[in-house]
Design an enzyme around this catalytic site. Sequence first.
Site, mmCIF file in Angstrom:
data_model
loop_
_atom_site.group_PDB
_atom_site.id
_atom_site.type_symbol
_atom_site.label_atom_id
_atom_site.label_comp_id
_atom_site.label_asym_id
_atom_site.label_seq_id
_atom_site.Cartn_x
_atom_site.Cartn_y
_atom_site.Cartn_z
ATOM 1 N N CYS A 270 0.798 -1.330 0.040
ATOM 2 C CA CYS A 270 0.074 -0.181 0.071
ATOM 3 C C CYS A 270 0.850 1.191 -0.070
ATOM 4 C CB CYS A 270 -0.897 0.077 1.077
ATOM 5 S SG CYS A 270 -1.206 -1.584 2.051
ATOM 6 N N ARG A 299 6.646 -11.436 5.619
ATOM 7 C CA ARG A 299 6.208 -11.065 6.744
ATOM 8 C C ARG A 299 6.475 -12.082 7.808
ATOM 9 N NH1 ARG A 299 -0.327 -10.000 5.456
ATOM 10 N NH2 ARG A 299 0.286 -8.069 3.819
ATOM 11 N N GLN A 317 1.169 -11.242 -3.226
ATOM 12 C CA GLN A 317 -0.107 -10.550 -2.868
ATOM 13 C C GLN A 317 -0.858 -10.283 -4.233
ATOM 14 O OE1 GLN A 317 0.011 -7.696 0.058
ATOM 15 N NE2 GLN A 317 -1.434 -8.514 1.320
ATOM 16 N N ASP A 319 -2.949 -8.078 -5.219
ATOM 17 C CA ASP A 319 -3.070 -6.693 -4.495
ATOM 18 C C ASP A 319 -3.759 -5.592 -5.367
ATOM 19 O OD1 ASP A 319 -3.580 -4.969 -2.220
ATOM 20 O OD2 ASP A 319 -1.006 -5.023 -1.928
ATOM 21 N N HIS A 321 -5.473 -1.138 -5.276
ATOM 22 C CA HIS A 321 -5.804 -0.036 -4.464
ATOM 23 C C HIS A 321 -6.656 0.789 -5.424
ATOM 24 C CE1 HIS A 321 -2.470 -1.471 -2.053
ATOM 25 N NE2 HIS A 321 -3.257 -1.036 -1.148
ATOM 26 N N LYS A 401 -15.429 -3.549 5.869
ATOM 27 C CA LYS A 401 -14.872 -4.385 4.628
ATOM 28 C C LYS A 401 -15.771 -5.457 4.607
ATOM 29 C CE LYS A 401 -12.189 -7.545 7.686
ATOM 30 N NZ LYS A 401 -11.011 -8.540 7.860
ATOM 31 N N HIS A 447 -8.576 -0.859 -0.363
ATOM 32 C CA HIS A 447 -7.772 -2.172 -0.654
ATOM 33 C C HIS A 447 -8.644 -3.173 -1.283
ATOM 34 C CE1 HIS A 447 -4.739 -0.324 2.135
ATOM 35 N NE2 HIS A 447 -5.909 0.069 2.832
#
Length: 571
Positions: A270, A299, A317, A319, A321, A401, A447
């Site tokens: 992000c 992570r 990911q 991912d 945005h 979410k 997200h």
Amino acid sequence: MDLERLRHSAAHVMAAAVCRLYESVRLDIGPATDSGFYYDFDMPHRLTPEDFPAIEAEMARLVEADLPFVRFEVSREEASRMLEERGQDYKVQRLADIPEGESISFYRCGEFEDLCRGPHVERTGEIKGFKLTSVAGSYFRGKETNPMLQRIYGIAAESPKQIKVLLKQLEEAAARDHRKLGKELDLFSIQEDVGPGLVHWHPRGARIRSIIEDFWRREHYRAGYELLYSPHIGRAQLWDTSGHLGFYSENMYAPMDVDGGDYYVKPMNCPFHIQIYKNSKRSYRELPLRWAELGTVYRYEKSGVLHGLLRVRGFTQDDAHIFCTPERIQDEVRTTVAFALKMLRAFGFEDVTAYLATRPEKAVGEESRWEQATVSLRGALEAQGIAYEVDQGGGAFYGPKIDLKIKDAIGREWQMGTIQFDFNLPERFDLKYTGEDGADHRPYMVHRALLGSIERFFGVLIEHYGGKFPLWLAPEQVRVLPITDDQLDYADALAAQLRALDFRVTVDRRSERIGAKIRVARNDRVPYMLITGAEEQAAGTAALRGRDGEQVVMTPDAVVGRLREELKTQD
């Protein structure tokens, strides 16, 4: 019946049985799981499956006694004294985790008492069906430097009949275990010499990953997204601004010194996408901006929770945005939910449900924005006709979410996509756009992940299909099997013809009997075999054999037509 409550109660009954049967038992935790429960013990006796009948018999006696679960509260000091007197040092440490001001509760079941928040069923007699399934080692708190405990797993249900169904499902799940199939099919490995939780993609697994990612990119471009690439490390200042160093540092790897400053390997993408947004002055005319990245992140996960591809330390990911004006957010969310369903269904997941998490008590952002965001999420789910549950107050502090969950071929539920509003990062990074009125405004930021991580998604796919991937996903679509070495050149020519049309083809060149070659291809879950003998070579044909055993003699052109028709059906 509340199955979570039932299964948690069964964990207590199992712990009570273990304490009756064995000496010097020290307890840790015993939560419910998706299909059952487990409990962690530290005890001199080394537990094995051979102990299960005795433990189950003792559990049955406790159930037959129909004992009440009695909740009682004590002061923190009294709880500490009770646990220390009983030598329950793991429970003393768990007691310290309970926030100040929160009530300290125990549950009593016969003579057994356990520090527990609950809830439980009213009486042990409500636990109609249970079965112990396995025992394994587990580090206390999941940290490898802590003592190793013994964890007994079990299943619980409303009736013995449902236990039989669950046992059948567990048997099927074991046969489909992605770790077992990953090794058998040579798809991936995780090697201790490199490090736990770090995945090596072998050629066959990498081929499937490439197919997934190519499809993902194509569909994102079609859906109006632009793709990004971002760095793997960033300055400490970036992670301080984003709040990761304050709230997430225990999951981040230690910093590295670069030119006298601290840099961190990224745990999320992000902040980099935000930096690209801030690189130019933005106008309302540009929005929405839909930016996606297959971004690899790292992570630190405790070794005790690592599990094949499903829980790793380095992963890519799926991912994205979305930066949007308030006026467009409802349409944007609806489009995003529809896109998520399209992607999941393309991989064969038709049974999709959702969980809508709303504003918690402590939250950032204007309440009116939360309301608008929640209404847009709810409206998107209703527009798609998705069954959903509301988790009242269960949203993150920075936004509401939707979590999308799928059921696989044997009925297990997996969380996949997430659509998450964020009212925190736009404030932290002071994001703006110029509105129609010429003034600065704060954009909405969403997200969005459709598949989750590629690693975890691949693990779920392996288990969903049991390694028998559909033709469009199979790493090897056709294997040509010459009956004798005399047909090798013809087999190579057939393979080259198909390969030129972008089919994934190999030739089994081993000097083995054709029956052995067929068995190996079947074990490798190859969708189609092309068997070529002297007759086929002379006629310019081949025997096309499917995984189901059906075999038809066809010309190469007819084989191509058959494969293309199947791919068209699956697209």
